[in-house]
Write a protein that holds these residues in place. Structure first.
Motif, short mmCIF file in Angstrom:
data_model
loop_
_atom_site.label_atom_id
_atom_site.label_comp_id
_atom_site.label_asym_id
_atom_site.label_seq_id
_atom_site.Cartn_x
_atom_site.Cartn_y
_atom_site.Cartn_z
N SER A 158 0.85 -1.19 0.00
CA SER A 158 0.00 0.00 0.00
C SER A 158 0.89 1.24 0.00
CB SER A 158 -0.93 -0.01 1.22
OG SER A 158 -0.16 -0.02 2.41
N TRP A 159 0.25 2.41 0.11
CA TRP A 159 0.96 3.68 0.09
C TRP A 159 0.71 4.43 1.38
CZ3 TRP A 159 4.36 5.10 -3.63
CH2 TRP A 159 4.34 4.38 -4.83
N ASP A 160 1.75 5.06 1.87
CA ASP A 160 1.67 5.88 3.07
C ASP A 160 1.83 7.34 2.65
OD1 ASP A 160 1.66 6.85 5.64
OD2 ASP A 160 3.78 6.41 6.00
N VAL A 161 0.84 8.18 2.93
CA VAL A 161 0.90 9.60 2.58
C VAL A 161 1.82 10.31 3.58
CG1 VAL A 161 -0.38 11.73 2.29
CG2 VAL A 161 -1.36 9.57 1.50
N LEU A 162 2.90 10.89 3.08
CA LEU A 162 3.88 11.55 3.95
C LEU A 162 3.62 13.04 4.09
CD1 LEU A 162 7.12 9.81 2.64
CD2 LEU A 162 5.67 9.11 4.53
N ALA A 163 3.09 13.66 3.03
CA ALA A 163 2.81 15.10 3.06
C ALA A 163 1.70 15.38 2.05
CB ALA A 163 4.05 15.90 2.74
N GLN A 164 0.81 16.30 2.42
CA GLN A 164 -0.30 16.63 1.53
C GLN A 164 -0.28 18.08 1.08
OE1 GLN A 164 -4.21 14.87 2.44
NE2 GLN A 164 -3.34 14.17 4.39
N HIS A 165 0.57 18.89 1.68
CA HIS A 165 0.57 20.32 1.35
C HIS A 165 1.98 20.81 1.06
CE1 HIS A 165 -3.60 20.30 2.68
NE2 HIS A 165 -3.21 19.72 3.82
N THR A 166 2.73 20.03 0.34
CA THR A 166 4.11 20.42 0.00
C THR A 166 4.10 21.63 -0.92
OG1 THR A 166 4.72 18.08 0.09
CG2 THR A 166 6.29 19.60 -0.94
N PRO A 167 4.84 22.69 -0.60
CA PRO A 167 4.90 23.85 -1.50
C PRO A 167 5.41 23.44 -2.88
CG PRO A 167 5.86 24.37 0.64
CD PRO A 167 5.61 22.90 0.63
N THR A 168 4.84 24.07 -3.90
CA THR A 168 5.21 23.69 -5.27
C THR A 168 6.63 24.07 -5.62
OG1 THR A 168 4.29 25.78 -6.10
CG2 THR A 168 2.82 23.86 -6.06
N PHE A 169 7.26 24.91 -4.81
CA PHE A 169 8.64 25.31 -5.08
C PHE A 169 9.64 24.49 -4.28
CE2 PHE A 169 6.61 28.22 -2.07
CZ PHE A 169 7.42 28.07 -0.95
N ASP A 170 9.19 23.55 -3.49
CA ASP A 170 10.07 22.70 -2.70
C ASP A 170 10.16 21.30 -3.31
OD1 ASP A 170 10.80 24.53 -0.83
OD2 ASP A 170 9.43 23.84 0.74
N SER A 171 11.38 20.78 -3.40
CA SER A 171 11.56 19.41 -3.84
C SER A 171 11.22 18.46 -2.68
CB SER A 171 13.00 19.19 -4.29
OG SER A 171 13.32 17.83 -4.40
N LEU A 172 10.97 17.22 -3.01
CA LEU A 172 10.73 16.23 -1.95
C LEU A 172 11.98 16.06 -1.09
CD1 LEU A 172 12.18 13.26 -2.70
CD2 LEU A 172 10.29 13.16 -4.30
N PHE A 173 13.16 16.42 -1.64
CA PHE A 173 14.38 16.33 -0.85
C PHE A 173 14.39 17.37 0.28
CE2 PHE A 173 16.08 14.58 -4.96
CZ PHE A 173 16.22 13.29 -4.50
#
Length: 388
Positions: A160-175
Motif C-alpha cells: 500500500s501507500w503511506d501519505v507523507l505530506a499533503q501540502h508540500t509547497p510547489t517550489f520545494d523538492s521532496l528532498f
C-alpha cells in the motif's frame, strides 16, 4: 554510479538519453549543446540543494529555458521537404530531468502554474509537478518507491501507500521534506548522494585570486569549488591521502618540480613551488595561470574523500597543450575512485582520454537546432521511461 542521464525540453535539448560510464567525455563543435548538457546536470544537482527554482529563475525562468522548437521533427522536416513548423501539442510543456542507477533512480518534472497567473507576484515561477524515486534503473509502476504529484508525497509501505505530506509547497523538492520522511531512507540516501556531486569550472587565477594568497589552513579533504583553500587541500593530501601520487602528478607535469606548504604565523598556509634550476621556491602569487590551475586540478582529483561524481568543465582552460596528456592520466586515475565527467573541446586532451578503453566518449551535434549524440539511433539509446 549513474548509468543514464535523461533530459527533455531544456534549451537546445528536446530529448536526450545519455549512456554513462565511470569516465565520461563530452565533446562536440561550438554550439552543439555541451554547455546545455552541463547546465542541465547542474540544475539536476540543485534539486537536493533546495535551489532548483532559483536556478531556473537565474536562467530567465521556465519560458526562457524550455525547448523552443516543435514538439517533434518529422522525417520530411529533416529532409527539407517541408518547413520546420509546430502543430497541436500532444502533451503539456514540461522540463524533465532524471537519472538512473542500479539501486535508485530519480526524475523531476517542472511546469508553469495553471491560470490565473495573477494571484501571486511569483505567478511565473515554475512549479514542481512530479517527482519520483524508484528501485533499479528502469521505471515501472511496481518499482516506484516515492511518488510526489503536485503537493502530495506518498511512499510505498508494503503493498500500500503511506501519505507523507499533503501540502508540500510547489517550489520545494521532496528532498526538502526529508524531516517528515524518515520512513523512506532512499530519499535521504539520494539527497546525500546528489549533494556530494562536485562541479569544478570557476577556478580563479587572476592576481587577486584567493588561491594565490596565504589562507588560514585547516584539514581540507574537499577542495572548494573556487580553489581558495588550495594550500590546505594539498597538505591534507600529503598527510591523509596519497603523498606519493601527489608528488608523481607534479613531476609528471613539471619534471624536476616539487611543492611544499609553509605554515606561517597565525596558522596561514602558503604554497611554495620548487622548480629545477631556480635558487628559491616560487610563491603562488608568482605562478603562471596555467601552473596554478594545474595544481588546483591536482588537488581536486586527488581528494582523500572521493565524491560519487565529479564534473570538470573545460579543465584545459589556461593550460599549455603539453600539460594535457599528464592531466588525462590524472583524470583516468581519479576515475577509478569516482564517476567523472569531462566537458572539453581540447583535441589533445580528448585524444589522450579516448585512449583509455573505459572512456565513454559522448560527441554532441546539433541538427535543426536540436542537440543529439553523434551516431545514436533510437535503438542505441539506453532504456529509459519517464513516469506517467
Amino acid at each position: 554510479m549513474l548509468t543514464t542521464l535523461a533530459i527533455a525540453n531544456y534549451r537546445s535539448i528536446n530529448t536526450l538519453i545519455v549512456p554513462l560510464a565511470r569516465l565520461n567525455l563530452v565533446t562536440g563543435p561550438n554550439g552543439s549543446g555541451k554547455s546545455n548538457l552541463y547546465r542541465a546536470l547542474r540544475l539536476l544537482a540543485e534539486t537536493a540543494q533546495g535551489g532548483v527554482i532559483n536556478a531556473l529563475a537565474r536562467e530567465g525562468g521556465l519560458s526562457s529555458t524550455v525547448w523552443a522548437g516543435p514538439e517533434s521533427i518529422s522525417r520530411r522536416m529533416r529532409n527539407g521537404e517541408v518547413e520546420i513548423q509546430g502543430g497541436p501539442r500532444s502533451d503539456v510543456v514540461r522540463l524533465r530531468l532524471g537519472f538512473a542507477a542500479q539501486d535508485f533512480s530519480y526524475a523531476i518534472s517542472l511546469g508553469l502554474p495553471p491560470p490565473p497567473l495573477d494571484q501571486s507576484a511569483f505567478g511565473l515561477d515554475p512549479e514542481i509537478k512530479r517527482e519520483c524515486i524508484w528501485a533499479g534503473p528502469l521505471y515501472r509502476p511496481a518499482s516506484l518507491l516515492v511518488d510526489r504529484a503536485g503537493p502530495m508525497i506518498r511512499a510505498r509501505e508494503g503493498r500500500s501507500w503511506d501519505v507523507l505530506a499533503q501540502h508540500t509547497p510547489t517550489f520545494d523538492s521532496l528532498f526538502d521534506q526529508v524531516g517528515s520522511m524518515r520512513s523512506s531512507p532512499e530519499v535521504i540516501e539520494l539527497r546525500e548522494r546528489i549533494r556530494g556531486w562536485r562541479f569544478y569550472d570557476h577556478f580563479r587565477s587572476d592576481t587577486e585570486a584567493p588561491a594565490r594568497q596565504p589562507q588560514l589552513g585547516t584539514r581540507t579533504p574537499v577542495l572548494h569549488h573556487d580553489g581558495r583553500d588550495l594550500a590546505a587541500a594539498l597538505q591534507t593530501i600529503r598527510e591523509i591521502g596519497e603523498p606519493d601520487v601527489l608528488d608523481d602528478a607534479i613531476s609528471d607535469a613539471f619534471p624536476g618540480a616539487r611543492i611544499a606548504i609553509d605554515v606561517q604565523a597565525g596558522g596561514l598556509f602558503a604554497l611554495a613551488f620548487y622548480q629545477h634550476g631556480l635558487l628559491r621556491p616560487l610563491s603562488a602569487s608568482e605562478l603562471s595561470d596555467g601552473t596554478l590551475r594545474y595544481l588546483l586540478l591536482i588537488a581536486a582529483l586527488l581528494t582523500p574523500r572521493p565524491p560519487t561524481m565529479m564534473v570538470l568543465n573545460e579543465p584545459e582552460t589556461s593550460l599549455h597543450p603539453d600539460l594535457l596528456p599528464a592531466l588525462a592520466r590524472l583524470i583516468i586515475r581519479a576515475s577509478k575512485n569516482c564517476q567523472i565527467w569531462v566537458v572539453s573541446h581540447a583535441s589533445r586532451l580528448i585524444a589522450a582520454l579516448e585512449r583509455d578503453p573505459h572512456c565513454n566518449s559522448i560527441v554532441l551535434e546539433k541538427e535543426l537546432g536540436q542537440t543529439g549524440i553523434v551516431g545514436q539511433g533510437m535503438l542505441d539509446q539506453p532504456p529509459w521511461r519517464w513516469p506517467d
